[in-house]
Design an enzyme around this catalytic site. Sequence first.
Site, PDB file in Angstrom:
ATOM      1  N   ASP A   1       0.840  -1.197   0.000  1.00 23.74           N
ATOM      2  CA  ASP A   1       0.000   0.000   0.000  1.00 23.74           C
ATOM      3  C   ASP A   1       0.872   1.243   0.000  1.00 23.74           C
ATOM      4  OD1 ASP A   1      -2.939   1.187   0.984  1.00 23.74           O
ATOM      5  OD2 ASP A   1      -1.239   2.299   1.800  1.00 23.74           O
TER       6      ASP A   1
ATOM      7  N   TYR B   1       2.793  10.080  -0.243  1.00 23.17           N
ATOM      8  CA  TYR B   1       3.963   9.553   0.464  1.00 23.17           C
ATOM      9  C   TYR B   1       5.263   9.890  -0.255  1.00 23.17           C
ATOM     10  CZ  TYR B   1       0.369   6.534   2.606  1.00 23.17           C
ATOM     11  OH  TYR B   1      -0.750   6.045   3.228  1.00 23.17           O
TER      12      TYR B   1
ATOM     13  N   LYS C   1      -3.192   5.831  -3.986  1.00 19.31           N
ATOM     14  CA  LYS C   1      -4.286   6.751  -3.658  1.00 19.31           C
ATOM     15  C   LYS C   1      -4.162   8.045  -4.458  1.00 19.31           C
ATOM     16  CE  LYS C   1      -3.791   4.950   1.025  1.00 19.31           C
ATOM     17  NZ  LYS C   1      -2.394   4.460   0.880  1.00 19.31           N
TER      18      LYS C   1
ATOM     19  N   HIS D   1      -7.838   9.585  -1.371  1.00 20.23           N
ATOM     20  CA  HIS D   1      -7.129   9.669  -0.093  1.00 20.23           C
ATOM     21  C   HIS D   1      -7.962  10.335   1.008  1.00 20.23           C
ATOM     22  CE1 HIS D   1      -2.705   9.496   1.383  1.00 20.23           C
ATOM     23  NE2 HIS D   1      -3.539   9.204   2.357  1.00 20.23           N
TER      24      HIS D   1
END
Length: 308
Positions: free
Chosen positions: A49, A54, A83, A116
């Site tokens: 994931d 990120y 996401k 998200h």
Amino acid sequence: MTSKILQETTKLSNGVLMPVFGLGVWKSSNAEAAQSVQVAIKNGYRMIDTAKQYGNEAGVGYGIQQALVDNHLNRKDLFITTKIFNGDQGYLSTLKNFDEQLKRLRLTYVDLLLIHWPVDGKYLDTWTALEKLYHEGKVRAIGVSNFDEKNLADIENLHRLMPQVNQMEFNPLVQEEHLLNKMNGLGIAMEAWSPLGGGEALNDGTIKAIADKHGKTPAQTILRFDYQMGVITIPKSAHEERIIANAAIDDFALSEDEMKQIQAMNKEKHTIWHQDFAWHKGSEETGVKDNVSHWDDTEEYLQKKVQY
């Protein structure tokens, strides 16, 4: 020996099989994410994931491709989630930026694509874009993250596809009891981010006592609780021994009384929620801003060659 938990799947509402346990890579650089992904897959993990926010999709993409080569696996053996970044939301922007995410991940499709956060005034258009990507075969399943009952009802009122997954903060301190019941009724799987609950949960006396009774760590005890609650979990770690230990929860079970003790820890207090963001508060000065994490090694991992 590989944990049986890593081989277990749950059937989503569209029939896609999703592993119930995987690896998260939040707050990992590209190098750290690439290494974690390779170690996890080597040790039997099949679900990874990540998210654009990120800033490590390039590292994850490299790690996936190198792990496929090293472990003689096929792409279809893995389940990859990413996401849609809050700043990319909206119909056309979602479609455009998702193509760039696929390139960074070195993939032609992802298994699960999530919104998200439900950005005010945009998440329904974003959902429409996810439906298009789903029908085009660029994603095998679509879902959301951090959506409450109202947000889910808004999608339900569109009378089209419902999310197959809702990824929420879930751990002994945030158990989403009412939302979980609602989701069960709609056929939406719950997936946990922050499944360990941080230091407060890991150091709780109740957790420690139950862990000692079973000869397990507090982390393993919490992850077993999440699992027995029927919640898909993706704990993050950059250390091989911890990646292996996190999944070693198939050789014990929590009793009904132990489950109740942990359920009693619930505070339903999110560490971050809609009202904390600038797009909800309407103030860049007092709200949390949406930024993609920057890592100096991004370009390196975009160019890095897989070793055959």
